[in-house]
Design an enzyme around this catalytic site. Structure first.
Site, PDB file in Angstrom:
ATOM      1  N   ASP A 126      87.500  34.637 -59.081  1.00  0.00           N
ATOM      2  CA  ASP A 126      88.956  34.490 -59.186  1.00  0.00           C
ATOM      3  C   ASP A 126      89.610  35.855 -59.420  1.00  0.00           C
ATOM      4  OD1 ASP A 126      88.549  31.711 -58.980  1.00  0.00           O
ATOM      5  OD2 ASP A 126      88.102  31.627 -61.125  1.00  0.00           O
TER       6      ASP A 126
ATOM      7  N   HIS B 105      88.124  27.439 -63.556  1.00  0.00           N
ATOM      8  CA  HIS B 105      87.641  27.977 -62.277  1.00  0.00           C
ATOM      9  C   HIS B 105      87.865  26.976 -61.145  1.00  0.00           C
ATOM     10  CE1 HIS B 105      85.255  30.345 -59.543  1.00  0.00           C
ATOM     11  NE2 HIS B 105      84.303  29.430 -59.443  1.00  0.00           N
TER      12      HIS B 105
END
Ligand code: APR
Length: 340
Positions: free
Chosen positions: A155, A184
């Site tokens: 990310d 996530h």
């Protein structure tokens, strides 16, 4: 002497991740475990002229547990990209039922064979698989929250790449300048991009539309890959890079090196197990205990974390994103904990 074990080493993520680990001069032993083809991948990598001795371990049959146990014996660091990848139309949560039991069983073996190893979990949904791992280790009486990491680095990598694109700066220049916190998956991912004054100045020139699109792209960037691969799986090469980037941080800390990053990479961790974590959870996160925050490492474990709400400047808009993230996270964590 550093031994690293990769569980799921023959997969789309596992192979390039193992290659990157083979290139790391600190690694002296690289143990590759998979239910298929681990020996083939190990033979292939073993021809590369770097110090790490590579060995492949795969079970002879479904009941055979010796391969996994041997791969884990004496290991310092276990990285887990085992499982099934996401296909079009599947969310990371859809993966839960299959990957949950894979993680539960692998982590039980780690807890019994290598209770002092640092564990990096890549298998999705990370929001739930890390709580599963924590619960398994707790039940075995060997849970060290300072050594259990959910890998959320992809990310950050995506945020750095996509924002650099928007700001017309080099992507590398944003490493350690954007913090991605939360979870996530989708809207549990919260990029904080006002972490440094220079970045903040440039970001303030973005239109609201550009900013919103950026946030959305970081949150759902994985879908771009799933769609483009059209049935062949989810992100593997970028994930392997990201997993390696975090593993490199852990390896560096094992060698006594301190991070020089302005803000270290985040990881999804069990906050109450880290000094100050319970307070962060109670004061800012409505009691949510698993959360990705920037972590400072020492000797292969978490020394401390950076409290985003006190150290980084969190804007009103970002605070709203955190509130949304907390709802999704609470559900995924409960689902993981209840599974064990
Ligand atoms: N133990 C070890 N390895 C396993 C097990 C198990 N119990 N079950 C499956 N594997 C292996 C498979 O044999 C395969 O080699 O895990 C590997 C997974 O590889 P891929 O199917 O190519 O999946 P990949 O794209 O690498 O993704 C793996 O990581 O990011 C996550 O969402 C992704 O959960 C998925 C995982």
């Amino acid at each position: 002497m550093v031994k690293v074990t990769v569980c799921g080493a023959a997969g789309g993520i596992g192979q390039p991740l193992s290659l990157l680990l083979k290139l790391n001069p600190q690694v002296t032993e690289l143990a590759l475990f998979d239910i298929v083809n681990a020996k083939g991948v190990a033979a292939d990598l073993s021809h590369i002229n770097t110090p790490a001795v590579v060995t492949g371990y795969q079970p002879a049959n479904k009941e055979d547990k010796t391969a996994v146990v041997e791969s884990l014996r004496g290991t310092d660091l276990v990285i887990i990209p085992a499982g099934v990848p996401r296909k079009p139309g599947m969310t990371r949560a859809d993966l839960f039922n299959i990957n949950a039991s894979i993680i539960r069983d692998l982590v039980a073996n780690i807890g019994r064979t290598a209770p002092n190893a640092a564990i990096l979990i890549i298998s999705n949904p990370v929001n739930s698989t890390v709580p599963i791992a924590a619960e398994v280790l707790k039940k075995l009486g060997v849970f060290n929250p300072k050594k259990l990491f959910g890998v959320t680095t992809l990310d950050s990598v995506r945020a750095e790449t996509f924002l650099a694109d928007l700001l017309n700066v080099s992507p590398g220049s944003l490493q350690g300048r954007i913090s991605v916190i939360g979870g996530h998956s989708g809207d549990t991912i919260v990029p904080l991009i006002n972490a440094s004054p220079e970045v903040a100045r440039k970001v303030s020139n973005l239109t609201t539309d550009q900013y919103n699109k950026f946030i959305n792209r970081v949150q759902y960037g994985g879908d771009e890959v799933v769609k483009a691969k059209n049935g062949a799986g989810s992100a593997t090469l970028s994930m392997a890079y990201a997993g390696y980037r975090f593993a490199e941080n852990v390896l560096a800390s094992l060698a006594g090196k301190e991070s020089t990053a302005a803000i270290p990479d985040s990881s999804y961790i069990y906050l109450p197990g880290i000094p100050g974590g319970k307070e962060l959870s109670t004061k800012y996160l409505k009691g949510v205990d698993f959360f990705s925050v920037p972590v400072v490492l020492e000797q292969g474990q978490i020394k401390s974390f950076i409290n985003p709400f006190e150290i980084l400047k969190v804007t009103e808009g970002e605070t709203k994103l955190v509130q949304v993230a907390l709802e999704g996270l609470a559900k995924s964590i409960d689902q993981g904990t209840a599974f064990v």
